[in-house]
Structures are given as C-alpha cells and as structure tokens.
Motif scaffolding. Structure first.
Motif, PDB file in Angstrom:
ATOM      1  N   TYR A  51       2.073  -4.648   3.902  1.00 47.78           N
ATOM      2  CA  TYR A  51       1.706  -5.991   3.453  1.00 47.78           C
ATOM      3  C   TYR A  51       0.574  -6.546   4.307  1.00 47.78           C
ATOM      4  O   TYR A  51      -0.373  -7.144   3.791  1.00 47.78           O
ATOM      5  N   ARG A  52       0.669  -6.371   5.619  1.00 43.44           N
ATOM      6  CA  ARG A  52      -0.399  -6.833   6.512  1.00 43.44           C
ATOM      7  C   ARG A  52      -1.708  -6.110   6.235  1.00 43.44           C
ATOM      8  O   ARG A  52      -2.784  -6.704   6.287  1.00 43.44           O
ATOM      9  N   ALA A  53      -1.625  -4.824   5.943  1.00 45.33           N
ATOM     10  CA  ALA A  53      -2.830  -4.052   5.615  1.00 45.33           C
ATOM     11  C   ALA A  53      -3.476  -4.587   4.344  1.00 45.33           C
ATOM     12  O   ALA A  53      -4.695  -4.768   4.276  1.00 45.33           O
ATOM     13  N   LEU A  54      -2.664  -4.862   3.346  1.00 44.97           N
ATOM     14  CA  LEU A  54      -3.171  -5.407   2.093  1.00 44.97           C
ATOM     15  C   LEU A  54      -3.814  -6.776   2.315  1.00 44.97           C
ATOM     16  O   LEU A  54      -4.888  -7.064   1.797  1.00 44.97           O
ATOM     17  N   HIS A  55      -3.169  -7.603   3.108  1.00 42.78           N
ATOM     18  CA  HIS A  55      -3.699  -8.940   3.398  1.00 42.78           C
ATOM     19  C   HIS A  55      -5.009  -8.865   4.193  1.00 42.78           C
ATOM     20  O   HIS A  55      -5.943  -9.631   3.936  1.00 42.78           O
ATOM     21  N   LYS A  56      -5.081  -7.931   5.119  1.00 43.70           N
ATOM     22  CA  LYS A  56      -6.297  -7.765   5.912  1.00 43.70           C
ATOM     23  C   LYS A  56      -7.472  -7.346   5.023  1.00 43.70           C
ATOM     24  O   LYS A  56      -8.591  -7.837   5.179  1.00 43.70           O
ATOM     25  N   LEU A  57      -7.218  -6.444   4.089  1.00 43.80           N
ATOM     26  CA  LEU A  57      -8.277  -6.035   3.167  1.00 43.80           C
ATOM     27  C   LEU A  57      -8.657  -7.162   2.211  1.00 43.80           C
ATOM     28  O   LEU A  57      -9.819  -7.291   1.832  1.00 43.80           O
ATOM     29  N   GLN A  58      -7.673  -7.973   1.838  1.00 47.18           N
ATOM     30  CA  GLN A  58      -7.968  -9.098   0.957  1.00 47.18           C
ATOM     31  C   GLN A  58      -8.891 -10.097   1.650  1.00 47.18           C
ATOM     32  O   GLN A  58      -9.781 -10.657   1.024  1.00 47.18           O
ATOM     33  N   ASP A  59      -8.692 -10.288   2.944  1.00 43.49           N
ATOM     34  CA  ASP A  59      -9.588 -11.165   3.710  1.00 43.49           C
ATOM     35  C   ASP A  59     -10.976 -10.545   3.846  1.00 43.49           C
ATOM     36  O   ASP A  59     -11.984 -11.247   3.790  1.00 43.49           O
ATOM     37  N   ALA A  60     -11.029  -9.234   4.044  1.00 47.41           N
ATOM     38  CA  ALA A  60     -12.308  -8.554   4.255  1.00 47.41           C
ATOM     39  C   ALA A  60     -13.094  -8.389   2.956  1.00 47.41           C
ATOM     40  O   ALA A  60     -14.328  -8.436   2.962  1.00 47.41           O
ATOM     41  N   LEU A  72      -7.018   0.985  -2.410  1.00 50.71           N
ATOM     42  CA  LEU A  72      -7.731   1.218  -1.156  1.00 50.71           C
ATOM     43  C   LEU A  72      -6.754   1.446  -0.006  1.00 50.71           C
ATOM     44  O   LEU A  72      -6.945   2.357   0.809  1.00 50.71           O
ATOM     45  N   VAL A  73      -5.685   0.660   0.057  1.00 52.95           N
ATOM     46  CA  VAL A  73      -4.659   0.866   1.092  1.00 52.95           C
ATOM     47  C   VAL A  73      -4.021   2.246   0.918  1.00 52.95           C
ATOM     48  O   VAL A  73      -3.851   2.981   1.898  1.00 52.95           O
ATOM     49  N   ALA A  74      -3.700   2.606  -0.308  1.00 54.36           N
ATOM     50  CA  ALA A  74      -3.078   3.915  -0.551  1.00 54.36           C
ATOM     51  C   ALA A  74      -4.002   5.059  -0.157  1.00 54.36           C
ATOM     52  O   ALA A  74      -3.555   6.053   0.426  1.00 54.36           O
ATOM     53  N   SER A  75      -5.287   4.917  -0.427  1.00 53.68           N
ATOM     54  CA  SER A  75      -6.217   5.994  -0.071  1.00 53.68           C
ATOM     55  C   SER A  75      -6.397   6.101   1.438  1.00 53.68           C
ATOM     56  O   SER A  75      -6.525   7.203   1.972  1.00 53.68           O
ATOM     57  N   VAL A  76      -6.368   4.975   2.140  1.00 52.44           N
ATOM     58  CA  VAL A  76      -6.457   5.025   3.608  1.00 52.44           C
ATOM     59  C   VAL A  76      -5.201   5.673   4.181  1.00 52.44           C
ATOM     60  O   VAL A  76      -5.288   6.503   5.089  1.00 52.44           O
ATOM     61  N   VAL A  77      -4.037   5.313   3.646  1.00 53.17           N
ATOM     62  CA  VAL A  77      -2.777   5.930   4.106  1.00 53.17           C
ATOM     63  C   VAL A  77      -2.817   7.436   3.874  1.00 53.17           C
ATOM     64  O   VAL A  77      -2.463   8.220   4.758  1.00 53.17           O
ATOM     65  N   ARG A  78      -3.277   7.870   2.688  1.00 47.45           N
ATOM     66  CA  ARG A  78      -3.389   9.310   2.404  1.00 47.45           C
ATOM     67  C   ARG A  78      -4.342   9.999   3.362  1.00 47.45           C
ATOM     68  O   ARG A  78      -4.081  11.113   3.824  1.00 47.45           O
ATOM     69  N   ALA A  79      -5.472   9.355   3.656  1.00 50.68           N
ATOM     70  CA  ALA A  79      -6.460   9.959   4.550  1.00 50.68           C
ATOM     71  C   ALA A  79      -5.899  10.123   5.961  1.00 50.68           C
ATOM     72  O   ALA A  79      -6.079  11.159   6.594  1.00 50.68           O
ATOM     73  N   ILE A  80      -5.219   9.102   6.442  1.00 51.08           N
ATOM     74  CA  ILE A  80      -4.634   9.176   7.796  1.00 51.08           C
ATOM     75  C   ILE A  80      -3.542  10.233   7.836  1.00 51.08           C
ATOM     76  O   ILE A  80      -3.446  11.021   8.775  1.00 51.08           O
TER      77      ILE A  80
END
Length: 87
Positions: A51-60, A72-80
């Motif tokens: 949730y925090r990751a989603l909120h951070k991207l929403q601000d950015a 975008l969050v899902a793709s970053v999680v997959r990449a990591i």
C-alpha cells in the motif's frame, strides 16, 4: 561448390511488443523509489508495504491511473524478486 555470401547479415527489425510505453519510461524511476521501501524480498512484505509503495508512486506520478500504478508496483516487485532468485 557452396556459394559464399559477402554481404553482412542484418537482424530483422522487430516491432515493439510492449503496449504501454508510458509505463516503461517510468519503470526505472519507480524501481529507484520502491526498492528501499520493499526491501530485498518484497514477497514477504505484508499489505501495508505494498500500500505504501502504491501511495508513493501515486505521489510521484499523479497522471497515472490506479491500474497503471498497480501494474508498475507489480513489475517492480517481479524485477526485485527475479534479481534475488526467489520465486
């Protein structure tokens, strides 16, 4: 007798297979923002971290739609996860 070719071999030009280039352009920045937040094993995080990751991207990226932010969050999680070798 085999014929020898003198012209160089050129790879065929491929069409772009990605549909959403707008998200692709933002992936590197999103990963830079979220990697410290999600840690080295993002699959072990609870819903609060996601949730925090989603909120951070929403601000950015306020211009992105909620579904694009989730992708975008899902793709970053997959990449990591794929980088660390954990599935």
């Amino acid at each position: 007798m085999p014929v020898q070719r003198t012209e160089p071999r050129v790879a065929p030009v491929r069409a772009e297979r990605r549909n959403n280039l707008r998200l692709r352009k933002r992936f590197d920045e999103a990963r830079r923002l979220l990697e410290p937040l999600l840690g080295h094993d993002p699959l072990q995080n609870n819903g609060t971290a996601l949730y925090r990751a989603l909120h951070k991207l929403q601000d950015a990226f306020p211009e992105l739609k909620p579904m694009e932010l989730e992708a975008l969050v899902a793709s970053v999680v997959r990449a990591i996860t794929s980088r660390s070798g954990k599935k």
